[in-house]
Design an enzyme around this catalytic site. Structure first.
Site, PDB file in Angstrom:
ATOM      1  CB  CYS A 164      -0.956   0.005   1.187  1.00 12.45           C
ATOM      2  SG  CYS A 164      -2.035  -1.428   1.208  1.00 12.45           S
TER       3      CYS A 164
ATOM      4  CG  HIS B 126      -3.125   3.516   1.528  1.00 12.17           C
ATOM      5  ND1 HIS B 126      -3.612   2.976   0.361  1.00 12.17           N
ATOM      6  CD2 HIS B 126      -3.199   2.538   2.474  1.00 12.17           C
ATOM      7  CE1 HIS B 126      -3.953   1.720   0.591  1.00 12.17           C
ATOM      8  NE2 HIS B 126      -3.721   1.433   1.858  1.00 12.17           N
TER       9      HIS B 126
ATOM     10  CG  ASN C 114      -6.578  -0.850   1.030  1.00 17.48           C
ATOM     11  OD1 ASN C 114      -5.853  -0.485   0.106  1.00 17.48           O
ATOM     12  ND2 ASN C 114      -6.113  -1.200   2.213  1.00 17.48           N
TER      13      ASN C 114
HETATM   14  N1  ACO Z   1     -18.817  -8.319   8.793  1.00 15.26           N
HETATM   15  C1  ACO Z   1     -19.360  -8.514   9.997  1.00 15.26           C
HETATM   16  N2  ACO Z   1     -18.655  -8.819  11.088  1.00 15.26           N
HETATM   17  C2  ACO Z   1     -17.326  -8.939  10.946  1.00 15.26           C
HETATM   18  C3  ACO Z   1     -16.676  -8.745   9.708  1.00 15.26           C
HETATM   19  C4  ACO Z   1     -17.488  -8.438   8.602  1.00 15.26           C
HETATM   20  N3  ACO Z   1     -16.974  -8.229   7.367  1.00 15.26           N
HETATM   21  N4  ACO Z   1     -15.359  -8.921   9.880  1.00 15.26           N
HETATM   22  C5  ACO Z   1     -15.166  -9.209  11.183  1.00 15.26           C
HETATM   23  N5  ACO Z   1     -16.363  -9.220  11.818  1.00 15.26           N
HETATM   24  C6  ACO Z   1     -16.600  -9.465  13.221  1.00 15.26           C
HETATM   25  C7  ACO Z   1     -15.525 -10.284  13.882  1.00 15.26           C
HETATM   26  O1  ACO Z   1     -15.719 -11.649  13.651  1.00 15.26           O
HETATM   27  C8  ACO Z   1     -15.698  -9.906  15.330  1.00 15.26           C
HETATM   28  O2  ACO Z   1     -16.771 -10.641  15.848  1.00 15.26           O
HETATM   29  P1  ACO Z   1     -16.747 -11.212  17.361  1.00 15.26           P
HETATM   30  O3  ACO Z   1     -16.624  -9.992  18.213  1.00 15.26           O
HETATM   31  O4  ACO Z   1     -18.032 -11.912  17.449  1.00 15.26           O
HETATM   32  O5  ACO Z   1     -15.530 -12.073  17.405  1.00 15.26           O
HETATM   33  C9  ACO Z   1     -16.111  -8.439  15.273  1.00 15.26           C
HETATM   34  O6  ACO Z   1     -16.623  -8.234  13.931  1.00 15.26           O
HETATM   35  C10 ACO Z   1     -14.977  -7.491  15.537  1.00 15.26           C
HETATM   36  O7  ACO Z   1     -13.861  -7.906  14.745  1.00 15.26           O
HETATM   37  P2  ACO Z   1     -12.528  -7.126  14.755  1.00 15.26           P
HETATM   38  O8  ACO Z   1     -11.569  -7.728  13.777  1.00 15.26           O
HETATM   39  O9  ACO Z   1     -12.070  -6.955  16.166  1.00 15.26           O
HETATM   40  O10 ACO Z   1     -13.025  -5.739  14.173  1.00 15.26           O
HETATM   41  P3  ACO Z   1     -12.376  -4.332  14.271  1.00 15.26           P
HETATM   42  O11 ACO Z   1     -13.248  -3.409  15.013  1.00 15.26           O
HETATM   43  O12 ACO Z   1     -10.915  -4.382  14.619  1.00 15.26           O
HETATM   44  O13 ACO Z   1     -12.460  -3.898  12.731  1.00 15.26           O
HETATM   45  C11 ACO Z   1     -11.042  -3.718  10.805  1.00 15.26           C
HETATM   46  C12 ACO Z   1     -11.777  -4.636  11.761  1.00 15.26           C
HETATM   47  C13 ACO Z   1     -12.067  -2.900  10.039  1.00 15.26           C
HETATM   48  C14 ACO Z   1     -10.230  -4.531   9.821  1.00 15.26           C
HETATM   49  C15 ACO Z   1     -10.139  -2.771  11.622  1.00 15.26           C
HETATM   50  O14 ACO Z   1      -9.306  -3.515  12.497  1.00 15.26           O
HETATM   51  C16 ACO Z   1      -9.306  -1.909  10.772  1.00 15.26           C
HETATM   52  O15 ACO Z   1      -9.780  -0.997  10.167  1.00 15.26           O
HETATM   53  N6  ACO Z   1      -7.996  -2.160  10.708  1.00 15.26           N
HETATM   54  C17 ACO Z   1      -7.110  -1.456   9.838  1.00 15.26           C
HETATM   55  C18 ACO Z   1      -6.592  -2.417   8.868  1.00 15.26           C
HETATM   56  C19 ACO Z   1      -6.699  -1.977   7.444  1.00 15.26           C
HETATM   57  O16 ACO Z   1      -7.364  -1.058   7.051  1.00 15.26           O
HETATM   58  N7  ACO Z   1      -5.965  -2.710   6.670  1.00 15.26           N
HETATM   59  C20 ACO Z   1      -5.911  -2.496   5.282  1.00 15.26           C
HETATM   60  C21 ACO Z   1      -4.631  -3.013   4.761  1.00 15.26           C
HETATM   61  S1  ACO Z   1      -3.313  -2.181   5.479  1.00 15.26           S
HETATM   62  C22 ACO Z   1      -3.365  -0.718   4.923  1.00 15.26           C
HETATM   63  O17 ACO Z   1      -3.728  -0.525   3.811  1.00 15.26           O
HETATM   64  C23 ACO Z   1      -2.990   0.323   5.833  1.00 15.26           C
END
Ligand code: ACO
Length: 323
Positions: free
Chosen positions: A113, A250, A280
């Site tokens: 990225c 990004h 993304n």
């Molecule tokens: N739909 C519904 N529920 C979901 C989904 C989905 N697509 N994905 C995960 N869940 C659930 C999980 O199973 C979990 O359920 P549980 O509590 O029953 O176990 C719950 O949602 C919370 O999951 P988390 O992974 O803890 O969710 P979080 O609040 O951390 O959000 C996310 C996840 C959006 C990926 C967040 O961590 C984030 O934005 N991270 C940044 C990473 C990113 O953007 N990466 C891109 C690549 S790197 C870059 O480009 C910078």
């Protein structure tokens, strides 16, 4: 002093749009969950047989047209991608052939990225060192091909697309009023490999593999490192946050973008956001966002742009550009 001045930009998105509601039909997710956590509403997905080089070629043709230049003017192509057509040769050479460019060099850079900022920095350095005079810098990805569509935690976050800019060597006064790339800063930290990687490759599994991510960890590193590298690149140029007309970040996640903007004290009106429409697109996201804001008239000649990105590696960087 030689400056790499952006002469034009272009982008291309595959025709097929997949909305959050479309995804909710085939997996346990919802439009509400995706929008709340990421700001993403939809993504474009490449058609069967449509490869990274095809997207890159279309974006490049548009960038050349916008710049008023021809493929025969180019002597360098730097293509940032983590999803090349093939393990080798470089996808950039496919684009070179597609454009009909016969001189100079074409190669890929791999910084996921952060790839576009890496590619821009490499091309800028080659231009400043006299090794190239007119360069195409492309970010192009087909991340849909490396997503585990059974992992709802990652597959909803990404999309396919390409963006490109054309750089040309011009004589500048050596001040920050010059048009062109004013400063770059690049970093990586290989200790963070395990929080974002693809579990395959030619030398390990001999398969392509799928993207794996610890989202919360990536989130934390993203906001901290982005704010730091922005400060670094501004200091290099002797400029301040208040001088920035447009932050073109990004596009990983609306919350990361908002968090970075807040840390920098930049009002949301000066931040370009396309993650809602594109999701993304890794190395393609910055030039896609840039092209959107140039073509809708927000970015104007003379504006100071701050481009920044972070991704797998971890790798991150920023570039300061006078449009
Ligand atoms: N739909 C519904 N529920 C979901 C989904 C989905 N697509 N994905 C995960 N869940 C659930 C999980 O199973 C979990 O359920 P549980 O509590 O029953 O176990 C719950 O949602 C919370 O999951 P988390 O992974 O803890 O969710 P979080 O609040 O951390 O959000 C996310 C996840 C959006 C990926 C967040 O961590 C984030 O934005 N991270 C940044 C990473 C990113 O953007 N990466 C891109 C690549 S790197 C870059 O480009 C910078």
């Amino acid at each position: 002093m030689i400056r790499s001045v952006i002469q034009g930009c272009g982008s291309y998105l595959p025709a097929r749009v997949v909305t959050n509601a479309d995804l909710a039909k085939t997996m346990d997710t919802s439009d509400e969950w995706i929008q709340q956590r990421t700001g993403i509403c939809q993504r474009h997905i490449a058609a069967e047989g449509e490869m990274t080089s095809h997207l890159a070629l279309k974006a490049s043709e548009r960038a050349l047209e916008h710049a008023g230049l021809k493929a025969s003017d180019l002597d360098l192509i730097v293509l940032a991608t983590a999803t090349p057509d093939e393990t080798f040769p470089a996808t950039a050479t496919r684009v070179q052939a597609g454009l009909g460019m016969t001189k100079g060099a074409a190669f890929d850079v791999q910084a996921v990225c952060a790839g576009f900022v890496y590619g821009l920095s490499v091309a800028d350095s080659l231009i400043k060192n006299g090794l190239a005079s007119t360069a195409l810098v492309i970010g192009a990805e087909t991340f849909s091909r490396i997503l585990d569509w059974d992992d709802r935690g990652t597959c909803v976050l990404f999309g396919d697309g390409a963006g490109a800019v054309v750089l040309k060597a011009e004589q500048g006064a050596g001040t920050t009023a010059d048009r062109g790339v004013l400063a770059n800063a690049l970093h990586s930290d290989g200790r963070q490999h395990d929080i974002l990687y693809v579990d395959g490759g030619p030398s390990s599994t001999r398969t392509t593999g799928f993207l794996r991510m610890e989202g919360k960890e990536v989130f934390k590193h993203a906001v901290v490192n982005m704010a730091a590298v922005v400060g670094e690149v501004l200091a290099k140029a002797g400029l301040e946050t208040k001088d920035i007309d447009w932050l073109v970040p990004h596009q990983a996640n609306k919350r990361i973008i908002d968090g970075t903007g807040r840390k920098l004290g930049l009002p949301p009106e000066r931040v370009v956001v396309t993650v809602d429409r594109h999701a993304n697109t890794s190395a393609a996201s910055i030039p896609l966002a840039l092209d959107a804001a140039v073509k809708d008239g927000r970015i104007k000649k003379g504006d100071l742009l701050l481009l920044e990105g972070i991704g797998g590696g971890l790798a991150w960087g920023a570039s300061l550009v006078r449009w």
